[in-house]
Design an enzyme around this catalytic site. Sequence first.
Site, short mmCIF file in Angstrom:
data_model
loop_
_atom_site.label_atom_id
_atom_site.label_comp_id
_atom_site.label_asym_id
_atom_site.label_seq_id
_atom_site.Cartn_x
_atom_site.Cartn_y
_atom_site.Cartn_z
CG ASP A 173 -13.08 21.37 87.76
OD1 ASP A 173 -13.51 20.61 86.88
OD2 ASP A 173 -12.26 22.29 87.55
CB ALA A 174 -9.91 17.38 87.17
#
Length: 230
Positions: A16-17
């Site tokens: 995930d960012a």
Amino acid sequence: MTDVLPLRGVQGRVFDAYGTLFDFAAAARNCRDVLGDDIDRLTALWRDKQLQYTWLRAAQGRHADFWQVTGDALDFALETLGVTKPVLRDRLMSLYLTLDPFPEISGVLVRLKAAGMRTAILSNGSPAMLDAAVKAAKLETLLDAVLSVEEVGVYKPHPKVYQLAVDRLGIPASAISFQSSNAWDAYAASAFGMQVVWCNRYGQRRERLPGSPDREIQSLTEFPALVGAT
């Protein structure tokens, strides 16, 4: 609580960012000269409303990209806190494009790359937002793919998002290790069938949702050991 038992059968490592690789609190923190004591309140409200808008838009089938959602959430937060500085709004949005990565990120990705391991981002972010963040953090040579929900037109935790990683990487969900600091995201990826490492940076409690992360760590510094990148 950290579980150091290694994962098995992992062929792709997907991150995930926002909140996992990039510190979403950095934008407000870099406006301390204007926000003062409102930094933490703005960060929390902006983030909470940002996520709420993604879920509500997904439920309604009224998708808008993450840049618009982020701006709408910021407008709500600024109005709620009584902050009326248009220049500040533009400054915060600009800073969101170049969020600071967490301190360990570059070193972790370097270790994975050196071990010949495939890595990718799977994020709610729009392609332009992710491209800006990755380049600002100088991570572009350390990632094999950057995947945006814009390819499927719906936000996490819809299964189409996790299927995107399966389709683009060409490997089954069970061969993907997905890392997220967002508990709801970690649980959803687990329910989808991925192996999941929950990077519990924020000391969250376990969710009462389908799925269960395979490992829980406090920092991604601990991740390479879980996939044999020594």
